[in-house]
Scaffold this motif. Structure first.
Motif, short mmCIF file in Angstrom:
data_model
loop_
_atom_site.label_atom_id
_atom_site.label_comp_id
_atom_site.label_asym_id
_atom_site.label_seq_id
_atom_site.Cartn_x
_atom_site.Cartn_y
_atom_site.Cartn_z
N LYS A 22 0.54 -1.31 0.04
CA LYS A 22 0.06 0.13 0.04
C LYS A 22 0.93 1.34 0.05
O LYS A 22 0.64 2.33 -0.96
CB LYS A 22 -0.76 -0.06 1.10
N LYS A 23 1.95 1.17 0.93
CA LYS A 23 2.99 2.41 0.88
C LYS A 23 3.75 2.49 -0.39
O LYS A 23 3.96 3.58 -0.77
CB LYS A 23 3.91 2.10 2.06
N PHE A 24 3.99 1.50 -1.16
CA PHE A 24 4.59 1.59 -2.24
C PHE A 24 3.60 2.35 -3.50
O PHE A 24 3.93 3.23 -4.15
CB PHE A 24 5.08 0.13 -2.66
N LYS A 25 2.53 1.83 -3.34
CA LYS A 25 1.53 2.17 -4.69
C LYS A 25 1.26 3.82 -4.06
O LYS A 25 1.10 4.63 -5.07
CB LYS A 25 0.31 1.51 -4.16
N GLU A 26 1.23 4.24 -3.01
CA GLU A 26 0.95 5.54 -2.48
C GLU A 26 2.29 6.33 -2.95
O GLU A 26 2.04 7.48 -3.45
CB GLU A 26 0.80 5.63 -1.09
N ASP A 27 3.35 5.82 -2.82
CA ASP A 27 4.64 6.65 -3.16
C ASP A 27 4.75 6.87 -4.41
O ASP A 27 5.17 8.00 -4.86
CB ASP A 27 5.80 5.91 -2.74
N TRP A 28 4.36 5.92 -5.24
CA TRP A 28 4.41 5.97 -6.63
C TRP A 28 3.35 6.34 -7.43
O TRP A 28 2.99 6.52 -8.59
CB TRP A 28 5.00 4.67 -7.16
N GLN A 29 2.22 6.85 -6.58
CA GLN A 29 0.88 7.09 -7.11
C GLN A 29 0.19 6.17 -8.11
O GLN A 29 -0.38 6.64 -9.35
CB GLN A 29 0.87 8.62 -7.91
N ARG B 71 3.55 9.75 -10.32
CA ARG B 71 4.91 9.61 -10.28
C ARG B 71 5.46 8.36 -10.99
O ARG B 71 6.60 8.29 -11.69
CB ARG B 71 5.23 9.42 -8.70
N TRP B 72 4.58 7.34 -11.12
CA TRP B 72 5.01 6.20 -11.82
C TRP B 72 5.22 6.36 -13.37
O TRP B 72 6.01 5.63 -13.93
CB TRP B 72 4.11 4.94 -11.50
N GLU C 265 -4.18 1.71 -10.32
CA GLU C 265 -4.50 0.51 -10.76
C GLU C 265 -3.41 -0.58 -10.84
O GLU C 265 -2.11 -0.18 -11.04
CB GLU C 265 -4.79 0.56 -12.28
N ASN C 266 -3.85 -1.59 -10.61
CA ASN C 266 -2.67 -2.71 -10.53
C ASN C 266 -1.91 -2.96 -11.63
O ASN C 266 -0.78 -3.27 -11.66
CB ASN C 266 -3.39 -4.33 -10.11
N TRP C 267 -2.46 -2.90 -12.91
CA TRP C 267 -1.76 -2.82 -14.06
C TRP C 267 -0.75 -1.93 -14.39
O TRP C 267 0.53 -2.15 -14.99
CB TRP C 267 -2.51 -2.63 -15.19
N GLN C 268 -0.69 -0.65 -13.49
CA GLN C 268 0.44 0.23 -13.55
C GLN C 268 1.74 -0.21 -12.62
O GLN C 268 2.93 0.40 -12.90
CB GLN C 268 -0.06 1.42 -12.80
N LEU C 269 1.54 -1.32 -11.82
CA LEU C 269 2.65 -2.23 -11.15
C LEU C 269 3.52 -2.70 -12.08
O LEU C 269 4.73 -2.95 -11.65
CB LEU C 269 2.20 -3.04 -10.27
N LEU C 270 3.05 -2.92 -13.53
CA LEU C 270 3.97 -3.41 -14.34
C LEU C 270 5.33 -2.77 -14.76
O LEU C 270 6.27 -3.09 -14.82
CB LEU C 270 3.14 -3.59 -15.75
#
Length: 166
Positions: free
Chosen positions: A2-9, A77-78, A12-17
């Motif tokens: 959750k913190k990682f997702k917040e840090d990189w804004q 940010r991502w 959506e899960n596909w953005q983790l790619l």
């Protein structure tokens, strides 16, 4: 996570790619450099150098993200990771396309002065780089950013007059 997702804004899960591809590319590049440095002397030495280089290059990338975050205008940010990926793919691709092209048109080290050969090679690679940068930027959803980047770069080469509105 959750913190990682917040840090990189990341919404959506596909953005983790993009962070995943970025980390894999970082590790692969570190491995290739480690093989050169260690001369494939020992697997554990190569692995150790790979880990060290991955950490060092990762820290440098994060430092660059912080510096460029103020300069580059992106919505999330991502997207900076996506921009770095485009630069990496473009740099490698321009050389992969430039080498066979320069050979195809008959320019070799044997038939030209080495200085002239490298100047022509760099000019041809730069031309492919400009085209591929916008192409890969478009393919990865960053056309607007790379088109503005391209216009700015070409204006520094004295070619900005072609993009002025009349």
């Amino acid at each position: 996570m959750k913190k990682f997702k917040e840090d990189w804004q990341i919404q959506e899960n596909w953005q983790l790619l993009y962070p995943l591809v970025g980390v894999l590319g970082l590790i692969y590049s570190s491995y290739k450099l480690a093989k050169i440095i260690t001369n494939e002397f020992n697997f554990f030495l190569t692995l150790s150098v790979t880990v060290g280089l991955s950490y060092l290059i990762g820290r440098i990338c994060l430092f660059l993200f912080k510096r460029l975050e103020k300069k580059w205008i992106v919505e999330y940010r991502w997207e900076m990771i996506r921009i770095f990926i485009v630069f990496a793919i473009t740099g490698s691709s321009s050389l992969l396309i430039g080498r066979p092209f320069i050979k195809f048109i008959g320019i070799t080290r044997e038939n030209l002065n080495i200085f002239i050969y490298w100047v022509l090679f760099l000019v041809i690679s730069l031309i492919f780089y400009q085209i591929l940068l916008v192409t890969f930027g478009w393919l990865l959803g960053q056309f607007k950013f790379f088109w503005a980047f391209e216009k700015k770069m070409l204006s520094r080469f004295g070619l900005g007059k072609f993009f002025e509105k009349k």
